[in-house]
Structure formats: structure tokens, C-alpha cells
Design a protein around this motif. Structure first.
Motif, PDB file in Angstrom:
ATOM      1  N   ASP C  73       7.434 -10.163  25.359  1.00 40.33           N
ATOM      2  CA  ASP C  73       6.002  -9.998  25.640  1.00 40.33           C
ATOM      3  C   ASP C  73       5.673 -10.433  27.048  1.00 40.33           C
ATOM      4  N   LEU C  74       6.283 -11.548  27.449  1.00 39.54           N
ATOM      5  CA  LEU C  74       6.038 -12.063  28.790  1.00 39.54           C
ATOM      6  C   LEU C  74       6.432 -11.032  29.852  1.00 39.54           C
ATOM      7  N   GLU C  75       7.511 -10.315  29.538  1.00 40.96           N
ATOM      8  CA  GLU C  75       7.981  -9.259  30.443  1.00 40.96           C
ATOM      9  C   GLU C  75       6.987  -8.121  30.537  1.00 40.96           C
ATOM     10  N   GLU C  76       6.530  -7.731  29.337  1.00 39.06           N
ATOM     11  CA  GLU C  76       5.798  -6.467  29.210  1.00 39.06           C
ATOM     12  C   GLU C  76       4.309  -6.573  29.517  1.00 39.06           C
ATOM     13  N   ILE C  77       3.685  -7.591  28.882  1.00 36.47           N
ATOM     14  CA  ILE C  77       2.214  -7.604  28.897  1.00 36.47           C
ATOM     15  C   ILE C  77       1.714  -7.976  30.297  1.00 36.47           C
TER      16      ILE C  77
END
Lengths: 671, 286, 91
Positions: C73-77
Motif C-alpha cells: 500500500d505504501l508503494e501504491e497509494i
């Protein structure tokens, strides 16, 4: 005394005894101080006030009483005029708007000229604006002192009387205008009834059935419209608008624009063949956009008068010079394409304004999707769907595809009670008509489901609460919560609402949504009020003279109000108000002459140079420069005594009766 | 060519970098230049509505102060940055608010030279450049592509501050789409919330909200959705199920870029999920 | 959203603020401001919810723990979501 020009032309207000005190050069003033319960006495120190008044030169007697306006209070004043030989009276009490007439009548009964009685307002202007007793007493003393300076300069005046033209003008022929016109005409007076549409009946003609009786609207309206159409005392002018009014109460001259109809009403038989052959298309306000009407049209089959008119903007012949079908098929040759607007002048004594209402344009309600989402319509459009003479002959069908809706959501308060869009008021009729529409829908579509989203249900009239219970008994679902959004999903209409009593949000899927949009003042009525300088409030509704006690009169003498033009209301209230307005007109017509206050402007012709500043200043058109004499002439019957011309006059030729410059300077010096 | 001081914001600077580049290149084709403000800092991503938390306003105030030294306008592309900066600027320059305003300015080294007008990229296109001039620069009109314009909440509310368009029925992006040769569809969910930052801890809420938006766009016959906020674009694009018929979600500058003739590799299409290239080719736009 | 804005305001009017502060609803508000825009009295519920959240956050109670965010999530959002989310719901 200078400016001794009192006019005597008839009896003044109230019964009079012969004048007992001839004018003396040193007036004997009586000062009567009212306690008004504790309103004045609780703040102003009355004994001290009386003592100070008593030592003023020229004050013959001072008296006080708890309630001067009462019978014993007035008796006290009348007796004192006789025993103390008074020729001026000051009553220190409440505002003159309340009891000036009371005390002036009392003085007249005792033989004193009523215009030599003045009110010193020591309540609204003194006792009610401070709690400091010493300051209040000082101010009351000053008020009385200045009033004394005025009253000593007051001359005995006689009220002016004017003739009354016992004919009435009623503007607007919805149910309000029709009722008022019939009441006045049935009393034997002539009425000119002006209506801007081609036929009469207003919005009531668009309705299907009316609450709470579910009477068919046309069935109860048409007896009235027919009676109006054939009444020998009613001059019905349809497709006409009131252009301007001049004159004053009892003596109005009105100019009416009779719009070009292109159909000769005398030769037209109302056969309707032209309607069948017309190819032109007109945005029909009557059908609320559900269908388009023809260029030559009548509003409804039972129209009174039952003659069509041509809407020039949508007529192919009048705009492009082609077609001409109606003229070709008309059996009596009643079509005249060369018709023009005509002006008609009438003289009347009283005017009743009954210009009615419109519905707020629902497209302005951003989140309700009007104009975007099909099958979202307003209350009057739904009435047309329900109406047997409507575009679907009374079958409830979706405007988009003609299918019968099985689920309808009715949205109340669509625009009303909203301080963010300029309509913070309640439109009064929607709770009832929404319940009615839901009941009628269920009568027509037995397996239909009706949900009404509301904030409150307001049922203040006779039989109204019972009608609402009938709606819930019929299985109509009431959800308490204002609708937030209306949007499309497939061929359904989705509604986001709330059920606050159950504490949750709801999403409703409907086939059709009916919005109970806010009632607004008819914009044409608002424009007319501005032209006539009749008062309107911030929402465009006409203002009554007093909200409680004078609901059908205005502050403009001779203008009366009836119907929704004054504020949203239902049919029973409209009819009651219309009859009330008619009663006021008939009360006026019951007099031989009308009286008018004599405290008007007056011109000293020796000084006047005819500059015309006064004419330009006067809001009532009461003073004009006579070109022959080159002097200003005041029409005392029109003059409302505002004093503006006296202020504007650069040479001092214009003064005001019983408010002369000398009097005003003496009042100022009295401080 | 008119130059505007430009504030990209954190997301456009990193995760949505390709969109930022495409926006700058499209701007140059249209006739203005975005000059990035030096050493800008985070705007805070969301406006703090409490009246006493002044510390939360300092970041945006510093950006405005720096911008004020370079001129009197500041252009933003991200709707969230636009919302924060504009509301802070409004608070700073509000008549009657001088005491708080002075206090805020003391926390920032840079001097607030003059009131700064915070403009969104769309405002620049509409009011500064003008639709007629934009239309002149369109070399590849978008072939009547049916597009639903999704504004999100931050672009248009609160209406007293973000006043350049209607809070329920905004039109500026629809107008742009029309100018570019696309066909903006009717759309009931133009300014409904996509869920925003709730994607972090309440993904279900953001997913539900976004799905409703996409469903309505489809109900009105749209082939694609355009947005103006990187977070909205993420929520609408990435949270939905990538089934057949799932609508592609573009950033408006990507469509602007196509229309003014940017090359395929300049549009940042790797950012969009699904097969944006295939979709655009199928519509004859690439 | 539980309680919905109308119920939340009723609780405050009746002096039952503690029930509102313990609820889930105030953390669901995304400050989209549709509430105040559509309210016929222009009541700004988003601001009230913000005030409730501030009261809790200022007593050093976080609603969301940053450690719960997964690496993907940290990567994507987009990071703006993290900044906003944690500013609104953690100390």
C-alpha cells in the motif's frame, strides 16, 4: 396668523358639537399624560413630569390617567376641554399610529378642531428605549415642550373629501381575482377584471382534485368562471395586462394593454377547427413542459372565454410568413394576422391585486437532477398527469417512456425552508398537496408504491390532519428526512434520503420523482408591483398594511390584496381573503365621499417662481407647476403630507399645513 | 509565453510524476509555461478546519509567502493542493483576520509580499488563456469521445472560497472536454466524494463511493472518466474491479496532451491501470 | 456513518457529546463538505466532526496506527492520502 388658508369642504371625521372655544391669540393648552399601565409610568416619573408641564406658560391644565385611550380616559379629556375652556390638547402617550384618531375624535366630539390635538409620543420614543428614569423624564419633558410649540401653531383644519368612482379593477383572474370580482359585482358595482392569460382560472385550472375534499378542481372552478364570464357587471379583459395607474384612491385612471390576439373574439365561435390544423409549436406553461402546445391555442377545453389566441413567437405565419392554416379553415374569418396591442383606459375607485404565484424553477436545485435526469418533475406537472384534461388524459405515465410508474418518490421542501437559496419560508400548501397526489396516484395505480420524504408534515386547516392520516392509512410511506440527491441508474431514478426516525440513510429506487417545489411570488406580479410602487417584501410577495389586523389592505390607499400574491396559501384561505378584499372595497363604496387628511402642502403664490423642484420631488405626483400661472399647484387630494416638497423648495414658498417653518423652528427652540 | 509560478505538490512530484510532466508539456503547447517554485514544501494535503490549530497552517503559508515573492499568482494542478492553498490564502487575506494573519506570518522566514491568487490549471485555461485560444492549439481532436468529467469535492467546495464553479454542477472540465473535441456526457456524480484519504484505513468506504461514481458514469453512456486529483484518480482507477467494461480513468491533462499533439510516451499512460493504450487506440486517438 | 450527522448534532444539542466522541461516525468523515452545501441551514457538520476528532487527538489518542499500513500500500497509494489520513486520525 399667517397662512390662514384652511379649506372647508364637507364634514370632518366623527360627530361634532358646535365649536365652544373661539380662537384666542393665546392658546389654552391642556396636557394629558397617559400612564399606559406601567409602560410609561414604570419609567417616566409622572408626578414630576406633570409638575414641570404645569409651570409651562400657556398650559392651562395638566391631568394624568392610567389608560387615556379607555372610555373614562377619553371622557376626562372631553370634560376638560369644556370645563377648562381648552383650545389646544396634547396627549402624551403611545405612538400616534395607534391612537391619534381616537383622541382626535374625542376632541371633535367635545367641540375642539381635531387638528388642534397633537400626540406626544413618550412611550415608543421615550419610556420604551431606556431604563434610566431621570433621562426618560427629561426626554418626556422635552417631547411635550416641543409638541406644545407645534400645537400652539396648529390651525383648525377641515378634512378634505373626494368623490368616489364606484367601479373596481381586479388584476388577476385566478380563483382570488374571480372571487373578489364576483363579490363586488354581485353587490351591484361594475368590475373590470384583467387577466394576462387568454382565459381565467389561474393555477386552480391546472389542478386535478383539491384537498382535503378531493373535489374535482374544474368542477368547483367552472361554475365561478362561467358566472364571471357572463356577469353583466364584470368587464372581463383577458390576454391583457395592467400597464399603469395614475390618480388616487377613489379616482384612479388605469391604462390596460390588451395584447394582440390575432383572433377576433366577436366573430370567433370557439369551434376549435383552427386548433386541429396548426403546425406551430408553443412551450406550454400550462402543461408544465410535458407536451408542447400549438401556436394557436386555448389553455383548456373549458376555457372562459372559450376563444383561442395566437402566440406570435411560435406562429409560423407571423414569424416566417408561411402557413396560415388557421385563417384558411376558420368558418367565420375570425383570424386577423394584422392585429396589434391596444391600450384601453378605464376609471376606477379601487384596485384589487390578485397576481398569484409561480413555482420555483426546480432546475436551480443543483443536486436534484432536474433537466438532467428524466422523470423528475414538479408538483404542478404531476397535477397535469393526474388531470383528466391533461396530456395523458389522467393516466399516470412517465414522461420519458410512457410506462406506468410503479414506485413514485415525492420530495417535500424542494427549495422551501432553505435560508441558503433565498426562500427561508414554508410554502404552506405542499404537505397537503403531496399527500393528496400520493392518494390520487394510489387510486389510479392500485399496485403502485408511494413514498413521501419530508422534514415535517404541516396540516393546519380544517380536516387536514385527518386527510394526512388517510394518506398513511392508504399505505403511503412517509420517511422523515430531506432528500439529498437524485440521480439516474439505468432507467430508474435513485433518491438519497434519510429515515431519521430509524436513524439511517436510505437509497430509494423509483420510477418517477415528484418535487414539491417552493411557491414564489409571480414574477409578473412583482414587476407590476414595482411599476405601481406597491410594496413588496424581500421575497416579492405584496406587503399587507398590518400583518395581523389589516391583511387585505396595503399602505397605498385604494390598493387591496387577495390570494397568493400576498403569500403562499391554499384555496379556502384564498377565497376567504378575496371576499375580505371585496368587503373592504364595498365598505369604501358605501360612502358618498372619501375623507383625506388636510395636513397637506400649500403654496404661497406670492413667493413661488415656478421652478418645479417640488414637482420633481413629489412621489405622489400631487404637485405640478401650472404653466399658465407659472406657479406650483398642490392637489390636496393626492398629497400625503410627507413634506418633501417643502424641504426641496428653494424659495420657501412651499409650506406644510400645521407644520410650517415657523412652527418647526419654534419646536426646535423649545429644547 | 506567459510564465506562471507552479506548485506541483508531493504526489505529482513523485508517484504521479509522469502526469506532472505531461501537464507541463501540454501547457507549453497551449501557450503558457509552468515554472516550478523553488524549495516548496508540503501543503498538508488537507485543510485543517479547526480554528485554533495555527501550526497546521504554517506549511501552506510558507508556500504562499515564497510564491508572493515571485509574483501574484500560484498555479496548482492537484485539486487537494489547490483546495488547501486557496483556503489558507483566503484566511490569510480575509479582512478582519489581520491579527491571526500577522501571527501566522511571523512563523515563516519568508516575507508575504502581496496577496497571492491561487489558480487551478483549469482556471488558467479558461480565464487566462481562454477556450478559443486553447481550441486553436488542438491538432488532434478527441473524436467525440464520450467522457464523464469527475471533479471530486476539493475542487468546488466550500463554495464561498472555491468559487469559480458551481458546487453541485460544475462545468469547467466539461467545457474543456468539449473544446478538445470530446463529448462530455451528463453525469450525476460530478462532485460527489470518491472516499479520498479513507482509502488508507477504510478502503471499503472508498471502494463503495468510487464504484457509485463509476456506475453512474456508465449509466450515462460514458466511455471514460477524467479527473483532476491524483487521489481521486487512484481511487477510481485502482479500487475497482478490472472487469470487461470497466471504465478507464484519465487525468484531464492526459486527454489535453493527446489533443494538442503530445507523443504517446509523453502522456504518462503507464500510470493508468488496465490497458489505456489499447483503449485509446481503439478510439482512434493514438 | 454511525451516527449520521443529524443524530450527531442531536446528541450535541442534548449534552451527550461523550457518546458522539466514542462513535465510529466522526472518523468516517472525509471532509468532502457536501453536508454543509446541501443543508438548508448551512450547518457545517464536517467542521463539527473535525472538532470532535481534534478533542480526541489532543488527548493523545490515535485512531489509526501507522504501523498497520502494509508495504505494498505504501508503494501504491498516493502519499497525499497518507498525509491527510494521519493528520486527521492520529497524533
Amino acid at each position: 396668523m399667517a397662512n390662514d388658508e384652511s379649506q372647508v369642504s364637507g364634514p370632518g371625521p366623527g360627530p361634532q358639537s358646535p365649536i365652544v372655544n373661539p380662537q384666542s391669540s393665546i392658546p389654552r393648552v391642556g396636557v394629558f399624560v397617559c400612564h399606559c399601565g406601567i409602560n410609561i409610568a414604570g419609567v417616566v416619573k409622572i408626578p414630576e413630569l406633570l409638575a414641570r408641564d404645569g409651570v409651562m406658560p400657556g398650559v392651562a391644565v395638566t391631568k394624568d390617567y392610567k389608560y387615556c385611550c379607555s372610555d373614562p380616559g377619553q371622557e376626562m379629556i372631553r370634560d376638560s376641554i369644556k370645563t377648562d375652556k381648552l383650545d389646544r390638547v396634547i396627549v402624551a402617550c403611545c405612538s400616534p399610529t395607534l391612537h391619534e384618531t381616537t383622541f382626535r375624535n374625542a376632541c371633535a366630539e367635545a367641540g375642539l378642531n381635531p387638528y388642534q390635538c397633537e400626540i406626544a409620543n413618550i412611550r415608543e420614543q421615550c419610556a420604551w428605549v431606556t431604563e434610566d428614569r431621570d433621562k426618560a423624564t427629561d426626554k418626556a419633558t422635552d417631547i411635550i415642550r416641543t409638541t406644545k410649540a407645534k400645537v400652539e401653531n396648529d390651525l383648525p383644519l377641515e378634512a378634505i373629501t373626494v368623490p368616489i368612482n364606484k367601479r373596481a379593477l381586479v388584476v388577476g383572474a385566478g380563483i382570488a381575482g374571480i372571487q373578489a370580482a364576483l363579490d363586488i359585482a354581485n353587490a351591484g358595482y361594475e368590475v373590470v377584471l384583467v387577466e394576462k392569460e387568454p382565459s381565467i382560472g389561474g393555477h386552480m385550472a391546472q389542478l386535478s382534485e383539491t384537498f382535503p375534499t378531493l373535489d374535482c378542481s374544474q368542477c368547483i372552478l367552472t361554475p365561478r368562471t362561467v358566472e364571471t364570464g357572463r356577469h353583466p357587471k364584470i368587464k372581463l379583459m383577458t390576454y391583457s395586462e395592467l400597464d399603469s395607474v395614475s390618480g388616487y384612491v377613489g379616482n384612479f385612471k388605469v391604462k390596460i394593454r390588451q395584447k394582440a390576439r390575432y383572433v377576433d373574439f366577436k366573430t370567433c365561435t370557439g369551434c376549435g377547427i383552427c386548433l386541429e390544423k396548426c403546425p406551430g409549436r408553443n412551450e406550454s406553461w400550462f402543461e408544465r413542459g410535458l407536451v408542447r402546445g400549438k401556436a394557436i391555442y386555448r389553455l383548456l377545453p373549458q376555457a372562459v372565454p372559450n376563444k383561442p389566441v395566437i402566440d406570435a413567437k411560435s406562429c409560423i405565419y407571423l414569424t416566417k410568413g408561411k402557413c396560415g392554416n388557421c385563417a384558411k379553415v376558420c368558418p367565420t374569418g375570425a383570424i386577423h394576422y394584422d392585429d396589434t396591442d391596444k391600450f384601453v383606459e378605464e376609471e376606477v375607485g379601487a384596485i384589487v391585486l390578485a397576481t398569484g404565484y409561480q413555482l420555483f424553477d426546480a432546475a436551480k436545485l443543483g443536486s436534484y437532477g432536474v433537466g438532467l435526469v428524466p422523470d423528475v418533475i414538479d408538483g404542478l406537472a404531476f397535477e397535469r398527469l393526474l388531470s383528466a384534461s391533461g396530456p395523458t388524459s389522467g393516466d399516470v405515465k412517465r414522461p420519458s417512456d410512457g410506462k406506468v410508474p410503479k414506485k413514485i418518490v415525492f420530495v417535500q421542501c424542494a427549495g422551501s425552508r432553505d435560508s441558503t437559496n433565498g426562500m427561508p419560508y414554508c410554502s404552506k400548501i405542499c404537505c397537503m398537496y403531496t399527500a393528496k397526489q400520493a392518494i390520487l396516484y394510489k387510486h389510479r395505480v392500485h399496485d403502485g408504491q408511494a413514498t413521501i420524504c419530508y422534514i415535517d408534515v404541516r396540516t393546519p386547516g380544517k380536516g387536514f390532519e385527518e386527510f394526512y392520516k388517510r394518506a398513511t392509512d392508504d399505505g403511503i410511506q412517509y420517511l422523515r428526512g430531506k432528500v439529498s440527491k437524485i440521480f439516474r441508474q439505468g432507467d430508474k431514478v435513485m433518491v438519497w434520503a434519510a429515515d431519521t426516525l430509524a436513524g439511517r440513510k436510505v437509497e430509494l429506487e423509483a420510477d418517477m420523482v415528484v418535487l414539491a417545489t417552493a411557491v414564489i411570488a409571480n414574477p409578473d406580479g412583482v414587476a407590476l408591483a414595482r411599476r405601481l410602487k406597491a410594496q413588496i417584501d424581500t421575497h416579492g410577495f405584496m406587503t399587507e398594511a398590518h400583518p395581523k389586523l389589516r391583511p387585505v389592505e396595503t399602505l397605498t390607499a385604494g390598493f387591496f390584496l387577495a390570494g397568493c400574491g400576498q403569500g403562499p396559501k391554499d384555496i379556502p384561505e384564498t377565497v376567504a381573503q378575496a371576499s375580505a378584499a371585496a368587503a373592504k372595497v364595498l365598505a369604501m363604496f358605501g360612502n358618498t365621499r372619501l375623507t383625506h387628511s388636510p395636513t397637506t402642502a400649500q403654496v404661497d403664490e406670492e413667493i413661488c417662481v415656478g421652478c418645479g423642484y417640488c414637482e420633481r420631488t413629489c412621489a405622489y405626483e400631487a404637485v405640478k407647476v401650472d404653466p399658465a400661472k407659472n406657479k406650483a399647484v398642490v392637489n390636496a387630494a393626492l398629497c400625503e403630507g410627507c413634506g418633501a416638497c417643502a424641504v426641496a423648495c428653494p424659495s420657501g414658498a412651499m409650506t406644510h399645513k400645521n407644520a410650517t417653518k415657523k412652527a418647526i423652528f419654534q419646536m426646535a427652540d423649545a429644547f | 509565453m506567459t510564465k506562471y509560478t507552479y506548485y506541483p505538490g508531493c504526489t505529482l512530484y513523485t508517484k504521479a510524476r509522469s502526469l506532472d510532466l505531461c501537464a507541463r508539456k501540454a501547457a507549453e503547447k497551449v501557450g503558457f509555461q509552468l515554472v516550478e517554485m523553488p524549495s516548496w514544501n508540503c501543503c498538508g494535503a488537507i485543510y485543517n478546519a479547526t480554528s485554533d490549530d495555527l501550526a497546521a497552517q504554517v506549511g501552506p503559508v510558507r508556500n504562499l509567502a515564497k510564491a508572493s515573492q515571485l509574483g501574484s499568482t500560484l498555479v496548482t494542478l492537484c485539486a487537494a493542493c489547490h483546495n488547501v492553498l486557496k483556503r489558507v490564502q483566503n484566511r490569510l487575506d480575509q479582512p478582519g483576520n489581520e491579527v491571526e494573519s500577522e501571527r501566522l506570518k511571523t512563523f515563516v522566514d519568508e516575507k508575504y509580499e502581496r496577496p497571492v491568487k491561487v489558480l487551478h490549471y483549469l482556471e488558467v485555461l479558461k480565464n487566462e488563456i481562454g477556450w478559443d485560444k486553447v481550441k486553436e492549439k488542438v491538432t488532434k481532436p478527441l473524436g467525440k469521445l464520450k467522457v464523464a468529467s469527475y471533479y471530486g469535492c476539493l475542487m468546488v467546495r466550500p463554495k464561498e472560497v472555491l468559487s469559480f464553479d458551481d458546487p453541485e454542477n460544475p462545468k469547467v472540465m466539461d467545457d474543456l472536454m468539449r473544446v478538445l473535441g470530446a463529448e462530455p456526457t451528463r453525469f450525476d456524480f460530478k462532485a460527489e466524494c470518491c472516499g479520498g484519504y479513507l482509502v488508507v484505513n477504510r478502503r471499503d468506504v472508498a471502494k463503495g463511493a468510487s464504484q457509485k461514481i463509476l456506475d453512474n458514469a456508465k449509466a450515462w453512456g460514458a466511455d471514460a472518466v477524467v479527473t483532476t486529483c491524483p487521489l481521486c484518480q487512484y481511487n477510481l482507477d485502482k479500487l475497482r474491479a478490472l472487469t470487461d467494461g470497466a471504465l478507464p480513468v484519465f487525468y484531464f491533462t492526459q486527454l489535453l496532451g493527446i489533443a494538442v499533439g503530445l507523443g504517446q510516451d509523453e502522456l504518462g499512460l503507464e500510470h493508468n491501470s488496465g490497458d489505456p493504450v489499447g483503449f485509446l487506440k481503439s478510439k482512434g486517438l493514438l | 456513518m454511525d451516527p449520521p450527522p443529524s443524530k450527531a448534532i442531536r446528541l450535541l444539542q442534548l449534552g451527550r457529546a461523550s457518546e458522539l466522541l466514542e462513535s465510529d461516525g466522526i472518523w468516517m468523515c472525509a471532509s468532502c463538505l457536501v453536508c454543509g452545501t446541501r443543508c438548508p441551514r448551512a450547518v457545517d457538520y464536517a467542521r463539527i466532526a473535525e472538532a470532535c476528532r481534534a478533542i480526541i487527538l489532543r488527548s493523545r489518542q490515535s485512531r489509526v496506527d501507522p504501523d498497520t499500513v502494509t508495504a505494498p500500500d505504501l508503494e501504491e497509494i498516493p502519499q497525499q492520502a497518507f498525509i491527510a489520513a494521519f493528520r486527521k486520525s492520529s497524533v
